[in-house]
Design a protein around this motif. Structure first.
Motif, PDB file in Angstrom:
ATOM      1  N   ASP A 280       0.981  -1.315  -0.045  1.00 10.02           N
ATOM      2  CA  ASP A 280       0.053  -0.013  -0.177  1.00 10.02           C
ATOM      3  C   ASP A 280       0.752   1.307   0.027  1.00 10.02           C
ATOM      4  N   ARG A 281       1.903   1.447   0.936  1.00  5.73           N
ATOM      5  CA  ARG A 281       2.764   2.438   0.957  1.00  5.73           C
ATOM      6  C   ARG A 281       3.818   2.825  -0.353  1.00  5.73           C
ATOM      7  N   LEU A 282       3.929   1.569  -0.986  1.00  4.44           N
ATOM      8  CA  LEU A 282       4.836   1.722  -2.225  1.00  4.44           C
ATOM      9  C   LEU A 282       4.131   2.232  -3.362  1.00  4.44           C
ATOM     10  N   HIS A 283       2.839   1.849  -3.418  1.00  8.06           N
ATOM     11  CA  HIS A 283       2.175   2.476  -4.620  1.00  8.06           C
ATOM     12  C   HIS A 283       2.474   4.029  -4.735  1.00  8.06           C
ATOM     13  N   THR A 284       2.223   4.657  -3.693  1.00 15.94           N
ATOM     14  CA  THR A 284       2.309   6.267  -3.879  1.00 15.94           C
ATOM     15  C   THR A 284       3.571   6.637  -4.132  1.00 15.94           C
ATOM     16  N   THR A 285       4.527   6.033  -3.690  1.00 22.38           N
ATOM     17  CA  THR A 285       6.112   6.225  -3.855  1.00 22.38           C
ATOM     18  C   THR A 285       6.402   6.248  -5.329  1.00 22.38           C
ATOM     19  N   ALA A 286       6.012   4.948  -5.873  1.00 24.51           N
ATOM     20  CA  ALA A 286       6.071   4.268  -6.954  1.00 24.51           C
ATOM     21  C   ALA A 286       5.492   5.567  -8.187  1.00 24.51           C
ATOM     22  N   GLU A 287       4.530   5.598  -7.696  1.00 24.77           N
ATOM     23  CA  GLU A 287       3.574   6.721  -8.641  1.00 24.77           C
ATOM     24  C   GLU A 287       4.094   8.130  -8.585  1.00 24.77           C
ATOM     25  N   SER A 288       4.389   8.562  -7.654  1.00 25.05           N
ATOM     26  CA  SER A 288       5.023   9.826  -7.611  1.00 25.05           C
ATOM     27  C   SER A 288       6.434  10.021  -8.195  1.00 25.05           C
ATOM     28  N   HIS A 289       7.119   9.079  -8.534  1.00 25.81           N
ATOM     29  CA  HIS A 289       8.220   8.971  -9.179  1.00 25.81           C
ATOM     30  C   HIS A 289       8.474   8.351 -10.432  1.00 25.81           C
ATOM     31  N   ASN A 290       7.125   7.632 -10.903  1.00 27.10           N
ATOM     32  CA  ASN A 290       7.235   7.103 -12.333  1.00 27.10           C
ATOM     33  C   ASN A 290       8.070   5.692 -12.333  1.00 27.10           C
ATOM     34  N   ARG A 291       7.780   5.059 -11.216  1.00 29.13           N
ATOM     35  CA  ARG A 291       8.936   4.116 -10.965  1.00 29.13           C
ATOM     36  C   ARG A 291       8.102   2.364 -11.029  1.00 29.13           C
ATOM     37  N   VAL A 292       8.824   1.749 -11.571  1.00 24.32           N
ATOM     38  CA  VAL A 292       8.444   0.072 -11.097  1.00 24.32           C
ATOM     39  C   VAL A 292       9.140  -0.386  -9.872  1.00 24.32           C
ATOM     40  N   MET A 293       8.216  -0.743  -9.335  1.00 22.45           N
ATOM     41  CA  MET A 293       8.851  -1.107  -7.630  1.00 22.45           C
ATOM     42  C   MET A 293       8.598  -2.378  -7.625  1.00 22.45           C
ATOM     43  N   ILE A 294       9.827  -3.322  -7.404  1.00 24.18           N
ATOM     44  CA  ILE A 294       9.611  -4.648  -6.997  1.00 24.18           C
ATOM     45  C   ILE A 294       9.730  -4.872  -5.412  1.00 24.18           C
ATOM     46  N   VAL A 295       8.747  -5.663  -4.846  1.00 24.22           N
ATOM     47  CA  VAL A 295       8.716  -6.190  -3.515  1.00 24.22           C
ATOM     48  C   VAL A 295       8.927  -7.288  -3.425  1.00 24.22           C
ATOM     49  N   GLU A 296       9.902  -7.866  -2.555  1.00 24.81           N
ATOM     50  CA  GLU A 296      10.330  -9.254  -2.465  1.00 24.81           C
ATOM     51  C   GLU A 296       9.743  -9.726  -1.012  1.00 24.81           C
ATOM     52  N   VAL A 297       8.947 -10.724  -1.213  1.00 27.21           N
ATOM     53  CA  VAL A 297       8.421 -11.304   0.287  1.00 27.21           C
ATOM     54  C   VAL A 297       8.787 -12.616   0.398  1.00 27.21           C
ATOM     55  N   MET A 298       8.428 -13.208   1.686  1.00 27.53           N
ATOM     56  CA  MET A 298       8.817 -14.688   1.908  1.00 27.53           C
ATOM     57  C   MET A 298       8.180 -15.464   1.170  1.00 27.53           C
ATOM     58  N   GLY A 299       8.902 -16.537   1.065  1.00 30.29           N
ATOM     59  CA  GLY A 299       8.217 -17.629   0.096  1.00 30.29           C
ATOM     60  C   GLY A 299       9.309 -18.450  -0.376  1.00 30.29           C
ATOM     61  N   ARG A 300      10.109 -19.159   0.111  1.00 29.62           N
ATOM     62  CA  ARG A 300      11.198 -20.055  -0.511  1.00 29.62           C
ATOM     63  C   ARG A 300      10.781 -21.043  -1.422  1.00 29.62           C
ATOM     64  N   HIS A 301       9.836 -21.822  -1.063  1.00 23.17           N
ATOM     65  CA  HIS A 301       9.073 -22.988  -1.705  1.00 23.17           C
ATOM     66  C   HIS A 301       7.963 -22.597  -2.288  1.00 23.17           C
ATOM     67  N   VAL A 302       6.942 -21.854  -1.676  1.00 25.49           N
ATOM     68  CA  VAL A 302       5.772 -21.765  -2.134  1.00 25.49           C
ATOM     69  C   VAL A 302       5.262 -20.139  -2.275  1.00 25.49           C
ATOM     70  N   GLY A 303       4.371 -19.882  -3.026  1.00 27.77           N
ATOM     71  CA  GLY A 303       4.209 -18.473  -3.239  1.00 27.77           C
ATOM     72  C   GLY A 303       2.847 -17.872  -2.726  1.00 27.77           C
ATOM     73  N   TRP A 304       2.452 -18.561  -1.555  1.00 29.05           N
ATOM     74  CA  TRP A 304       1.023 -18.140  -0.832  1.00 29.05           C
ATOM     75  C   TRP A 304       1.248 -16.578  -0.286  1.00 29.05           C
ATOM     76  N   ILE A 305       2.179 -15.989   0.224  1.00 30.99           N
ATOM     77  CA  ILE A 305       2.424 -14.759   0.934  1.00 30.99           C
ATOM     78  C   ILE A 305       2.382 -13.930  -0.424  1.00 30.99           C
ATOM     79  N   ALA A 306       3.124 -14.078  -1.596  1.00 32.73           N
ATOM     80  CA  ALA A 306       3.168 -13.479  -2.521  1.00 32.73           C
ATOM     81  C   ALA A 306       1.757 -13.310  -3.110  1.00 32.73           C
ATOM     82  N   LEU A 307       1.006 -14.362  -3.355  1.00 24.99           N
ATOM     83  CA  LEU A 307      -0.150 -14.409  -4.098  1.00 24.99           C
ATOM     84  C   LEU A 307      -1.278 -13.548  -3.260  1.00 24.99           C
ATOM     85  N   HIS A 308      -1.275 -13.746  -1.845  1.00 23.61           N
ATOM     86  CA  HIS A 308      -2.533 -12.899  -1.174  1.00 23.61           C
ATOM     87  C   HIS A 308      -1.841 -11.598  -1.016  1.00 23.61           C
TER      88      HIS A 308
END
Lengths: 343, 343, 343, 343
Positions: C152-180
């Motif tokens: 939520d916080r990164l949306h506004t930063t990315a938008e103000s600076h016209n950026r693509v923002m990559i957010v790396e979250v936990m999940g070494r073997h499965v993608g549940w956290i990334a998905l949700h």
């Protein structure tokens, strides 16, 4: 009257609250209109502007992080014929006063314009809280809150795993965020740029904790922290545009050093951009709104060449010169107060 | 040295941060010890005290709302032989200095003790932010944040149902919470005790919104708000101990009046106790910690008869007399600034 | 009856709520007592145990992240004579049933003990939500909430600076956290280990956004994401203990690749440990509490060799074997649902 | 294909996420268009509709509470010629399928339309979590989170002042919010409509706490709670439209009774509308989004007369009849689990 505004430099929670404050005050108290230039100074140079209406859409932005106008990092004095172009564009748009919202660099640009005859009222903006002449800047409280929330979470992780946890927060030149977030988060050591650190001291503080039966430690590190001469070898991160050597990842460098010297299990968390985005805290919304209201008023009372600034409970107008002279650093006394809580 | 502390009056987020600041500073900087009296002045009268150790348990309280010492509402001058008893108990416990933490009433008690020869350093505490001589008190920022969160939530409910929503917040004598939460929450009208209200004006403001196509309104009301003479009939809530008529449920009374006059669907939310409990904001933790550190220092430098107070960026010591003279009310200028954003 | 419990593996919000649920249920419903072994299996091997009383202190832990028992990563079958030692220690302490709380590795250990005659009821724990046979595990909702707040916080930063923002979250073997977190945070692309990615596809999605006038993008990346064979060169991070090559910093690697290919201004935020610490969400507190209550009941009804598991609205007991067989991965259908919202 | 949607009944966090899910799926997966009717069924009757475009504006609503379409409480079968009017309006707008989003009453209306030949897919909506046939409804998790935050705050206030604190939460017919918020918040007693209460039992539970040295208690009360026959005299709140006597302020009534019987200092907090407004939790955003995606898909696969429903990890389609048959109440077993934690 016709007021123009723009946002420049890094984004900061509360920028939209300032814009709203300007628009609502200009409209309802003075019947004036407001235009916004897009993407900072560059939008003023290229005459990219939008009309800002005093309607429900301006109310909705109060809670939004970032800036609806976009921002940029170019300074007006970098442009050839910058001054003439700006004067022409402002005249063309019928603008009577300009409110640039930005950090030290932006305010320097504002001063240059003001010195050259353009009616300017500046609004200081920095999450780092390092603008001179004002007690607080908006965005700082939000950054501290985000960092404190993170530190709160790291306590239990560190404790469950018997770890020393390094938290790197923003602050390239000053340590205000590290100081406040560290105090609020109950950090066991705080490292700021104003006070060169000695890893041996940090290790000693951790040792004291472990000897007293504690099993973990939290160290908050401002990204611009530097070691005392001769106490630690740094990995270089290359040289910047001016040929100065730069050092990044200070949190990780300190972590590696503590691990090597003291053998603790040390982990690093770099908070990064989440500190500067998102909905502003209530404190920042009030401060930013007051800045906007007072900047709009100053335009109508003709108080140009000034910057709005918080002094105790009041919003004052100070000279642009005072705001851009020097950075406001953490005084030694404030660091001493924090130290009383270390360990 | 041996310092005693106690917390008195309503609870307030940050009380434990003050206690921690006192204990850590006294212990690590001066080698002094600290005792806490339980349940406010009554614990001092009845000699119920606990030793406060500088260990991990004192660190854990930083985030906890309320007060680990408990609190009470009795004042020391209400006790027969109160002074003698207090002096005897303090002497018996070997206490060299007393730090009472509390609001205006508590500080009056502190002044009475100080005038009678007891070495006292007061710490101002009020979520209402109405203690004279200090820019902010801890707990206020937390109360404003909780109220602002609630207002944020009520916007969407009000809008979805085309309602006027009244939010009653704390503030029996002063309107600081209403003013700040109202500004931060983008309220369309704010009613505070310092500015008697006229329901006709509130209705007019709502009317303007509905005419412009908006379909809802948020009105923030301090519980102690009162109507302008002759503009509205109030339902009496009985008489208080001094025989004065009291009026409660001001939010609901205003809601009923707007509904009767303007026919809007009006609902009331009374925020109540959630404004004064729970984890303090980062801002309040820093301020409360600084108060604790400085109060402990003042004891060791012998600056008695004083109160710690925030002035701009600094913690000062002001005379107890200055703090208890009058309540700090919302000045008209601050209300005017908020008004610029109404509607 | 005398129950023993221990927490093993990475910490996870809700562990203390499970412990509280066990202690309160054992005590108030059955008059049984509970001991806790410290630092996971190693505490059981070394017989380091604490009595857990059913008093106010056990109530206070409901909100605390981490685990009051500490945790460790060693497995019981790694110890020579592990089984004999464990049996001896449990007998010595008069323990009738053991409740290990942990992830897949811990439950494997539990199964080994159960197969060898020790009465065991397992409680599944993983912020990754990858334990088979249970709809959800506690800690997962907290991790998703923390990650969503950050996005939520990164949306506004990315938008103000016209950026693509990559957010790396936990999940070494499965993608549940990334998905949700990606779905909740309105990400414009989500990369999970179950679906090998092609940077060309991510670039295409960003391109579509920029062509439609959008000026920024948010890409959520699970740390264990891997590219489709032959689509991208990875920087190696060395080899692990089994000689397998490891690749870390996948978020940064994707960021570098997008920047190189598409020329966007791309920044990376690695959320790290803040996802696994701190106060659990209401959802996790309820689920963890129910797990604790049901595990204690299973001990008293003699349902050993089982694991508590959420199935729809109910807590069931499933065989240990079912829980440790395979990891629960994100099914293709769930990823397709998320894809409908991309771009 | 052309899909219409509307939101009806009380507002609920996540409504906008459903709308977004419908619009994005219809557009990107099927190339279909979506219109929204305003203010619930009444907007459909009066043919007030807006085109919903698949652009950035639809993305922004994911985080917004309330409903961008507005809502209303009228049911379609209350209108004379309602069915003919609705059929005519849908035909006129070229609508091929209708997705009403609402609670039990709305779904009854949907069933009536479906029985009369209109292609309908319902989306269940209730913060009360009482729709039959679905494990959870969106909005419930947000309501529980808001209530839990409030209870967390009230603990420290209650403890500092030695009070019994009554927290009245939503739930006129079912106790799901009270049950979950009470469990998550560590309440010492929970009162729900499904289990008639006896104040004597609550007093006994508080007494046990005070005897064990605790000094406060938290009691969570669903607004629709009722006493066991003959255990307590209720103050009447008048009669409703059907001539049934109504009882409001149950929290306060219980508070008065406890104070009268046991002499404790008892205070009441009524949480009210803040439980149903504002930004949805991550959990609710994911669930609501999935509902929207699956409802749009069901329209395209021709699965009409159905309702989307969460069953374990899956979104199923169930018959409208199953959803509107009965309210889903708290089963006795779930209340017994909560009771294990009382006191």
């Amino acid at each position: 009257m016709r007021i123009a505004t723009l946002t420049s430099g890094g984004d900061c929670p509360g920028l939209n609250a300032v814009i709203r404050g300007i628009v609502r005050t200009a409209s309802s108290d003075y019947g004036s209109t407001v235009v916004g230039y897009q993407d900072g100074w560059v939008g003023l140079m290229e005459d990219r502007r939008v009309q800002l209406y005093d309607d429900e859409s301006i109310d909705r932005i109060l809670l939004r992080g970032g800036t609806i106008l976009g921002t940029g990092r170019l300074h007006p004095d970098r442009f050839k014929n910058g001054l003439d172009q700006i004067k022409a564009n402002l005249a063309d748009a019928g603008v009577d006063a300009l409110i640039p919202i930005g950090g030290e660099g932006t305010l320097k640009g504002a001063k240059w314009l003001s010195d050259n005859g353009i009616p300017v009222v500046g609004v200081p903006k920095t999450i780092d809280n390092d603008v001179n002449g004002t007690d607080y800047t908006f965005g700082f409280d939000t950054a501290v809150s985000v960092a404190t929330d993170a530190i709160d979470r790291l306590h239990t992780t560190a404790e469950s795993h018997n770890r020393v946890m390094i938290v790197e927060v923003m602050g390239r030149h000053v340590g205000w965020i590290a100081l406040h977030a560290g105090m609020a988060g109950g950090a066991h050591y705080i490292v700021i740029p104003e006070q060169p650190f000695d890893v041996a001291e940090i290790c000693k503080a951790m040792e004291r904790r472990f000897q007293m039966g504690e099993k973990y430690g939290i160290v908050v590190v401002a990204e611009g922290a530097m070691p005392k001469e001769g106490t630690m070898e740094l990995k270089s991160g290359g040289v910047d545009q001016f040929g100065h050597e730069i050092f990044t990842g200070m949190g990780q460098q300190i972590a590696d050093e503590i691990q090597a010297r003291a053998g603790h299990d040390v982990r690093t968390t770099v908070l990064g951009h989440i500190q500067r985005g998102g909905t502003p805290t209530a404190y920042d919304r009030v401060l930013a709104t007051r800045y906007g209201v007072h900047a709009a008023r100053a335009c109508h009372t003709g108080d140009f060449g000034k910057v709005v600034a918080l002094k105790g409970e009041h919003i004052n107008l100070i000279d642009l010169e005072e705001a851009v002279g020097t950075l406001k650093r953490v005084p030694e006394g404030r660091y001493r107060t924090a130290q009383a809580l270390f360990g």
